[in-house]
Scaffold this motif. Structure first.
Motif, PDB file in Angstrom:
ATOM      1  N   VAL A   1     -33.506 -56.775 -38.012  1.00 45.13           N
ATOM      2  CA  VAL A   1     -34.861 -56.245 -37.824  1.00 45.13           C
ATOM      3  C   VAL A   1     -35.869 -57.356 -37.546  1.00 45.13           C
ATOM      4  N   ILE A   2     -35.949 -58.347 -38.451  1.00 46.28           N
ATOM      5  CA  ILE A   2     -36.975 -59.387 -38.286  1.00 46.28           C
ATOM      6  C   ILE A   2     -36.733 -60.219 -37.032  1.00 46.28           C
ATOM      7  N   LEU A   3     -35.515 -60.758 -36.888  1.00 47.89           N
ATOM      8  CA  LEU A   3     -35.234 -61.536 -35.680  1.00 47.89           C
ATOM      9  C   LEU A   3     -35.223 -60.649 -34.446  1.00 47.89           C
ATOM     10  N   GLY A   4     -34.793 -59.389 -34.614  1.00 47.05           N
ATOM     11  CA  GLY A   4     -34.821 -58.462 -33.483  1.00 47.05           C
ATOM     12  C   GLY A   4     -36.228 -58.233 -32.977  1.00 47.05           C
ATOM     13  N   ILE A   5     -37.169 -57.981 -33.889  1.00 49.17           N
ATOM     14  CA  ILE A   5     -38.569 -57.768 -33.502  1.00 49.17           C
ATOM     15  C   ILE A   5     -39.166 -59.040 -32.923  1.00 49.17           C
ATOM     16  N   CYS A   6     -38.900 -60.180 -33.580  1.00 49.98           N
ATOM     17  CA  CYS A   6     -39.442 -61.455 -33.106  1.00 49.98           C
ATOM     18  C   CYS A   6     -38.937 -61.782 -31.702  1.00 49.98           C
ATOM     19  N   ALA A   7     -37.648 -61.527 -31.446  1.00 45.67           N
ATOM     20  CA  ALA A   7     -37.085 -61.814 -30.126  1.00 45.67           C
ATOM     21  C   ALA A   7     -37.676 -60.903 -29.056  1.00 45.67           C
ATOM     22  N   LEU A   8     -37.996 -59.658 -29.433  1.00 48.15           N
ATOM     23  CA  LEU A   8     -38.647 -58.757 -28.476  1.00 48.15           C
ATOM     24  C   LEU A   8     -40.049 -59.244 -28.130  1.00 48.15           C
ATOM     25  N   ILE A   9     -40.730 -59.814 -29.119  1.00 47.12           N
ATOM     26  CA  ILE A   9     -42.075 -60.347 -28.872  1.00 47.12           C
ATOM     27  C   ILE A   9     -41.999 -61.600 -28.012  1.00 47.12           C
ATOM     28  N   ARG A  10     -41.096 -62.508 -28.391  1.00 44.79           N
ATOM     29  CA  ARG A  10     -40.924 -63.765 -27.657  1.00 44.79           C
ATOM     30  C   ARG A  10     -39.524 -64.307 -27.940  1.00 44.79           C
ATOM     31  N   PRO A  11     -38.742 -64.621 -26.884  1.00 45.53           N
ATOM     32  CA  PRO A  11     -37.385 -65.158 -27.104  1.00 45.53           C
ATOM     33  C   PRO A  11     -37.410 -66.365 -28.041  1.00 45.53           C
ATOM     34  N   LEU A  12     -36.425 -66.435 -28.933  1.00 47.42           N
ATOM     35  CA  LEU A  12     -36.375 -67.483 -29.950  1.00 47.42           C
ATOM     36  C   LEU A  12     -35.457 -68.617 -29.494  1.00 47.42           C
ATOM     37  N   ALA A  13     -36.038 -69.773 -29.237  1.00 50.34           N
ATOM     38  CA  ALA A  13     -35.240 -70.934 -28.837  1.00 50.34           C
ATOM     39  C   ALA A  13     -34.536 -71.518 -30.053  1.00 50.34           C
ATOM     40  N   LEU A  14     -33.257 -71.866 -29.889  1.00 47.77           N
ATOM     41  CA  LEU A  14     -32.468 -72.447 -30.966  1.00 47.77           C
ATOM     42  C   LEU A  14     -32.383 -73.956 -30.796  1.00 47.77           C
ATOM     43  N   THR A  15     -32.659 -74.696 -31.862  1.00 49.36           N
ATOM     44  CA  THR A  15     -32.566 -76.149 -31.822  1.00 49.36           C
ATOM     45  C   THR A  15     -31.135 -76.590 -32.097  1.00 49.36           C
ATOM     46  N   GLN A  16     -30.868 -77.875 -31.874  1.00 48.95           N
ATOM     47  CA  GLN A  16     -29.531 -78.403 -32.152  1.00 48.95           C
ATOM     48  C   GLN A  16     -29.191 -78.289 -33.630  1.00 48.95           C
TER      49      GLN A  16
END
Length: 315
Positions: free
Chosen positions: A81-96
């Motif tokens: 839910v949380i990451l799903g909503i956040c990703a819909l708002i703005r794609p989440l870049a993953l760091t190394q």
């Protein structure tokens, strides 16, 4: 009346978590503790204090369904839910560091939970998290925090924790004491009334814990993550969820099981398997199309999986 008291209890939990986190950060600031350490410890654990209070109180009351279901449901809510909503708002870049350390740590914690709740499959007795398992979880959590702080400290050892104006010491102590009081009394009120509502509706306490209780105690993570996304700090939203999920399993379940062994009760291996699946899917998002991001379509899939799972539970 139970619904009103449930909402009041949740309000006390959220307010208590906020005061405790801010007060602890201010206290650490006064003693010149670097901000990165505050973020890794106080903030990550602070947003998980509602889950901590509910699960520990449930363990003391020997209500394993709520203690286990709260953590299982919270981890699922955090990712789907949380990451799903956040990703819909703005794609989440993953760091190394997310790919090499944080996400694998979360997946490892999920697999450890599956192992500790599979005693019957391994012919070791009834499925439960015993005191020995709980102690192992706590030791692993301390070890992971020590490793992460050392690894981060090499890059950020020069951080200045005293850059911001300091709050008065009496105010800091008052915030911490008030936060703890809100968490304890709010947690007891929330737990009692959630249980009463479940019994009146004829719904199992495990389902209520996975849905209502877990969703309610995950509100601090939801609020802080959405605010982070709105401010263009996607890495903070991701770090908050990853740190919270690891703390939920290793710290909260570890402490709860150390207080009193946790039986599976109404929690099934499907529920535990969903926790592993959420961690595995998050790990796989780093390698889809080599983008190293949680994209919008992946966020939509996360939300769809959660809706399907909740529908399966309550149908």
């Amino acid at each position: 009346m139970e619904i009103l008291l449930l909402i009041l209890g949740l309000g006390l939990i959220l307010a208590g978590a906020n005061f405790l986190t801010d007060g602890s950060a201010a206290l650490a600031q006064r003693f010149r503790v670097p901000e990165f350490i505050i973020g890794l410890t106080v903030v990550a654990v602070g947003t998980s204090t509602p889950e901590l209070v509910v699960s520990v109180l449930s363990a003391i009351a020997r209500n394993s369904d709520v203690a286990m279901g709260n953590v299982v449901g919270s981890n699922l809510f955090n990712v789907f839910v949380i990451l799903g909503i956040c990703a819909l708002i703005r794609p989440l870049a993953l760091t190394q560091s997310n790919i090499r350390r944080d996400i694998p740590f979360g997946l490892g914690a999920s697999l450890l939970l599956l192992l500790f709740t599979s005693d019957r499959l391994l012919h070791l007795g009834s499925d439960r998290i015993g005191r020995a398992d709980g102690i192992v979880m706590l030791v692993l959590y301390i070890g992971l925090m020590w490793y992460t702080i050392r690894a981060t400290g090499r890059a950020e050892a020069a951080a200045d924790a005293n850059a911001k104006p300091r709050k008065a010491l009496w105010l800091v102590i008052l915030m911490i004491a008030g936060g703890l009081a809100g968490l304890v009394y709010g947690g007891e009120m929330f737990l009692h009334n959630a249980t009463q509502i479940a019994r009146k509706l004829g719904i199992s306490e495990s389902v209520i814990a996975i849905t209502l209780v877990a969703g309610g105690t995950s509100l601090p993570e939801l609020a802080s993550s959405i605010v982070s996304i709105a401010k263009g700090k996607a890495e903070m939203a991701l770090g908050n969820v990853l740190g919270s999920n690891i703390a939920n399993i290793l710290l909260i379940l570890g402490l709860s099981a150390t207080i009193h062994p946790l039986t599976m009760g109404g929690i099934t291996h499907l529920d535990i398997g969903m926790v592993v699946l959420s961690s595995l899917l998050l790990f796989l998002t780093a390698f889809t199309f080599r983008r190293k991001k949680v994209d919008r379509w992946e966020g939509a899939i996360f939300l769809a999986i959660y809706v399907a799972y909740i529908w399966y539970l309550i149908k």
